[in-house]
Design an enzyme around this catalytic site. Structure first.
Site, PDB file in Angstrom:
ATOM      1  N   GLU B  60      51.376  32.854  16.395  1.00  0.00           N
ATOM      2  CA  GLU B  60      50.462  32.665  15.279  1.00  0.00           C
ATOM      3  C   GLU B  60      49.542  31.482  15.410  1.00  0.00           C
ATOM      4  O   GLU B  60      48.327  31.339  15.321  1.00  0.00           O
ATOM      5  CB  GLU B  60      50.986  32.734  13.894  1.00  0.00           C
ATOM      6  CG  GLU B  60      51.415  33.966  13.260  1.00  0.00           C
ATOM      7  CD  GLU B  60      52.650  34.559  14.038  1.00  0.00           C
ATOM      8  OE1 GLU B  60      53.637  33.600  14.733  1.00  0.00           O
ATOM      9  OE2 GLU B  60      52.910  35.732  14.124  1.00  0.00           O
ATOM     10  N   PHE B  83      51.554  39.882   9.024  1.00  0.00           N
ATOM     11  CA  PHE B  83      52.150  39.764   7.767  1.00  0.00           C
ATOM     12  C   PHE B  83      51.379  38.106   7.327  1.00  0.00           C
ATOM     13  O   PHE B  83      51.805  37.347   7.951  1.00  0.00           O
ATOM     14  CB  PHE B  83      53.225  39.832   7.338  1.00  0.00           C
ATOM     15  CG  PHE B  83      53.816  41.385   7.358  1.00  0.00           C
ATOM     16  CD1 PHE B  83      54.023  42.000   6.230  1.00  0.00           C
ATOM     17  CD2 PHE B  83      54.382  41.562   8.848  1.00  0.00           C
ATOM     18  CE1 PHE B  83      54.439  43.321   6.414  1.00  0.00           C
ATOM     19  CE2 PHE B  83      54.486  43.323   8.686  1.00  0.00           C
ATOM     20  CZ  PHE B  83      54.679  43.883   7.768  1.00  0.00           C
ATOM     21  N   PRO B  89      52.965  29.103  11.121  1.00  0.00           N
ATOM     22  CA  PRO B  89      52.859  28.489  12.508  1.00  0.00           C
ATOM     23  C   PRO B  89      51.415  28.272  12.624  1.00  0.00           C
ATOM     24  O   PRO B  89      50.928  27.211  13.392  1.00  0.00           O
ATOM     25  CB  PRO B  89      53.308  29.390  13.377  1.00  0.00           C
ATOM     26  CG  PRO B  89      54.189  30.414  12.424  1.00  0.00           C
ATOM     27  CD  PRO B  89      53.742  30.444  11.063  1.00  0.00           C
ATOM     28  N   HIS B 129      57.725  39.484   3.568  1.00  0.00           N
ATOM     29  CA  HIS B 129      56.902  40.577   3.726  1.00  0.00           C
ATOM     30  C   HIS B 129      56.058  40.702   2.518  1.00  0.00           C
ATOM     31  O   HIS B 129      55.634  41.831   1.994  1.00  0.00           O
ATOM     32  CB  HIS B 129      57.351  41.668   4.316  1.00  0.00           C
ATOM     33  CG  HIS B 129      57.913  41.538   5.617  1.00  0.00           C
ATOM     34  ND1 HIS B 129      59.271  41.275   5.831  1.00  0.00           N
ATOM     35  CD2 HIS B 129      57.537  41.822   7.028  1.00  0.00           C
ATOM     36  CE1 HIS B 129      59.576  41.036   7.014  1.00  0.00           C
ATOM     37  NE2 HIS B 129      58.630  41.648   7.706  1.00  0.00           N
TER      38      HIS B 129
END
Ligand code: TPP
Ligand code: MG
Lengths: 386, 324
Positions: B60, B83, B89, B129
């Site tokens: 990410e 998600f 990150p 999630h």
């Protein structure tokens, strides 16, 4: 510590440079494997003519630019001591690495700088007085007084305005190179970093993304042996920084960063390699930060002065001057003339920069977004109202 | 007009704007051949090719870091974060880089990019999630934060986000990706950022809600109507920039305000709305501003039904604005 000159000239974009034996851990593992560094000009200023592929005019440009950067640093540190600017990060000892590498890119190529590439902004055309205005943070500053000193920005010169967050620009360089490739532009991106930055997560991300995308990027690490007070030997257990590129499937080179011609030539070849569509390349320029990390740092608290003295003997500016003298391109008169001209140039620039006024209050809320929001306008109105 | 799901409207917006502007590129994890784990980029790579829609390595930080570089260079990146729970990150790249680019360079460099990400609970996704972490981004000057609740708005807001000159967090309420269906204008359809909508008109109490909570509040409003209470629902659509005027106008009319959101109750964007109403409409209020939110806990798995605001809790929240 003698810099042996073998191999004298590695071939363009070698997949692997020669590997070496165990690295001796010391405060700064600088000279651990100097014999493997790409070198063109020996410390005594001699070079094999066959190794040098550069016009006299270009050589003199490199020299003048190094001298200017050094004088600029010296004067800015003085201004800092006098309280006329708040902070300064000098590059003493790294002039060859910065200037030699930046000079090897074309004007249309972009520079994503780290801390020690400020001189590149001026090489790309940022007037000295505007650079100094950035250090002061007045209304002549192109960042509108929004960043601490040494964060220049100069879009016309394709010089990117970095943040202070170490390493983040590495993936920006990768992304810009990906974009250049997507657009089909004939543009190579120079992505700079310090040795400390190679531990940051963006190093891994940027190197990996650029390599996977075969993006036209040359990553350049100025290994100046220190990240503030942490020596490069404590930054990584890797034998060298350069070999990290292997893991990304990226060719690399280790270069004597105090030899401006070696730096220039290695960078030139890497830029050509990237421009030809071969993907990114990595350069480790081995050099040394001779002063403190910045004007706020006292390096005597954490490192041995003998090490500094040792590197003074390898001064990049003197080495190159000896070379130019040997070539009959330089002499004492020319040196005096240049020093004089640059001193005047810097003096004039300081005077011009200090004419700037305070940043206007509206600059607090502009450029957060394209247009200030209603909330921002209200906040400023509230603060300014009696 | 075509009837489509909220998810379908995402794809339609991407396709429309990619046809319209060849600088637009879409990338992220699994967005290429697979078309994304939810299918939001279904068919995009086959129409626009691998140069304009491509899979990235699993990072990410790298996705957003390279997106920043692309935006600075001059193309229009749309980065998908699979998600929202995995966005952290990239947090540094979003907060320190994208958000500050324009400001720090005195307007010289800008960062027009869209970060699309499915967010929110109600799908039995557990901690990782389900989160609704819009507040972190609303708290960061330089970012715009957009959350649609209908298919038509999804298309119109996403197109506006892509055209926007600043970085936009486009948060997609994944719980209603497929359950919500609506008529969506064909081709060009633009909904400006910073303009909220009145999702339902009413006279007795204003509810401010966004994303999947709008639908929950509509059901609660039906129930409240049976008890003789007329509820107005305001969907701000973009949290930043926020259409304060619309919210304040409504509260001034109804005299009551409830804010409903999925994020942990404290220090949320709902807290900000409550503060704005208290600051600017206190003399119109006939009761306290109330909040119904998630709990100040990590997002639960088994007790998700208790954590998520539902009709029952919204009704209790409405009651609090009447009786205290
Ligand atoms: C992410 C981050 N952590 C810490 C700092 C504080 N800091 C500024 S410069 C620096 C050391 C950088 O070392 P290096 O990358 O080797 O660059 P050099 O200063 O030697 O050129 C540190 C720790 C920072 N700016 N950013
Ligand atoms: Mg360093």
């Amino acid at each position: 510590m003698a810099t042996q000159r073998k191999p004298r000239r590695q071939k363009a974009a070698p997949k692997k440079a020669a590997k070496k034996g165990a690295t001796k851990k010391k405060a700064a593992a600088a000279s651990a494997d100097d014999s493997q560094l790409l070198t063109v000009v020996a410390p005594d200023g001699t070079a094999d003519a066959a190794d040098v592929d550069l016009s006299d005019e270009r050589k003199l440009y490199l020299y003048e630019t190094m001298v200017r950067a050094r004088e600029f640093d010296r004067r800015m540190l003085m201004l800092q001591r006098q309280g006329r600017i708040g902070f300064y990060g000098p590059i003493l000892g790294q002039e060859a690495a910065t200037i030699g590498s930046v000079a090897a890119f074309e004007a249309r190529d972009w520079v994503f700088p780290a801390l020690r590439e400020g001189a590149a902004a001026m090489m790309r055309g940022l007037p000295l007085e505007i650079a100094i205005a950035q250090l002061i943070g007045n209304d002549l500053d192109r960042c509108k007084g929004r960043q601490m000193p040494c964060h220049y920005t100069f879009k016309e010169g394709n010089y990117y305005g970095m943040s202070s967050v170490i390493g983040t620009q590495i993936s920006h360089a990768a992304g810009a190179a990906m974009a250049a490739k997507i657009r089909g532009d004939d543009v190579v991106i120079g992505g700079y970093m310090g040795d400390g930055a190679t531990s940051a997560n963006d190093f891994h991300a940027g190197m990996n993304f650029a390599a996977v995308a075969k993006a036209p990027c040359v990553f350049i690490c100025q290994n100046n042996q220190w990240a503030i007070s942490v020596p490069s030997s404590q930054q990584s257990n890797s034998e060298t920084i350069a070999i990290k590129a292997d893991a990304y499937g990226m060719p690399w080179r280790r270069v004597d960063g105090n030899d401006v011609l070696a730096v220039y030539q290695a960078t030139k070849e890497a830029v050509e390699f990237a421009r030809a569509g071969n993907g990114p390349m990595f350069l480790e320029l081995v050099t040394y930060r001779r002063l403190g990390h910045s004007s706020s740092d006292d390096p005597t608290r954490y490192r041995d002065e003998a090490e500094v003295k040792d590197w003074e003997k390898r001064d990049p500016v003197e080495r190159f001057r000896r070379y130019l003298e040997g070539e009959g391109l330089w002499n004492e008169d020319k040196e005096a003339e240049l020093q004089d001209a640059i001193a005047r140039e810097v003096n004039d620039a300081i005077k011009a920069a200090e004419k700037g006024g305070p940043t206007p209050p509206e600059d607090l809320i502009t450029d957060v977004y394209d247009e200030p929001t209603m909330q921002l306008r209200e906040q400023l109105r509230d603060a300014l109202e009696d | 007009m075509t009837e489509m799901t909220l998810l379908g409207a995402v794809t339609d917006a991407l396709r429309t704007e990619m046809r319209n502007d060849d600088r637009v590129v879409v990338f992220g994890e699994d967005v290429g051949k697979k078309g994304g784990v939810f299918g939001a980029t279904d068919g995009i790579q086959s129409e626009f090719g691998e140069t304009r829609c491509f899979d990235t390595p699993l990072s990410e930080c790298g996705i957003i870091g390279t997106a920043v570089g692309m935006a600075v260079y001059g193309i229009r990146p749309i980065a998908e974060i699979q998600f929202m729970d995995f966005i952290y990150p990239a947090f540094d790249q979003i907060v320190s880089e994208a958000a500050k680019m324009r400001y720090r360079s005195g307007g010289e460099y800008t960062c027009p990019m869209v970060i699309r990400t499915p967010y929110g609970g109600g799908i039995r996704g557990g901690h990782y999630h389900s989160q609704s972490s819009e507040a972190y981004f609303c708290h960061t000057p330089g970012l715009k934060v957009v959350i649609p609740s209908t298919a038509a708005d999804t298309k119109g807001l996403l197109i506006s986000s892509i055209r926007d000159e600043d970085p936009v967090m486009f948060l997609e309420p994944k719980r209603i990706y497929r359950t919500h269906k609506g008529e969506v204008p064909d081709g060009e359809h633009v909904v400006p950022l910073g303009k909220g909508r009145v999702a339902r008109e009413g006279t007795d109490c204003t509810i401010v809600a966004w994303g999947a909570m709008v639908g929950i509040c509509e059901k609660a409003a039906d129930e409240a109507a049976k008890q003789g209470k007329s509820i107005e629902i305001i969907d701000p659509r973009s949290l930043v920039p926020l259409d304060e005027e619309l919210i304040l106008e409504s509260v001034k009319k109804t005299g009551r305000c409830l804010v409903v959101y999925e994020a942990p109750k404290s220090c949320s964007f709902g807290s900000e709305i409550a503060a704005i109403v208290a600051e600017k409409a206190i003399e119109y209020l006939e009761g306290p501003v109330a909040r119904v939110g998630g709990f100040d806990t990590p997002f639960p798995y088994s007790l998700e039904h208790l954590y998520m605001p539902d009709v029952r809790r919204v009704l209790k929240g409405i009651e609090k604005t009447f009786t205290w």
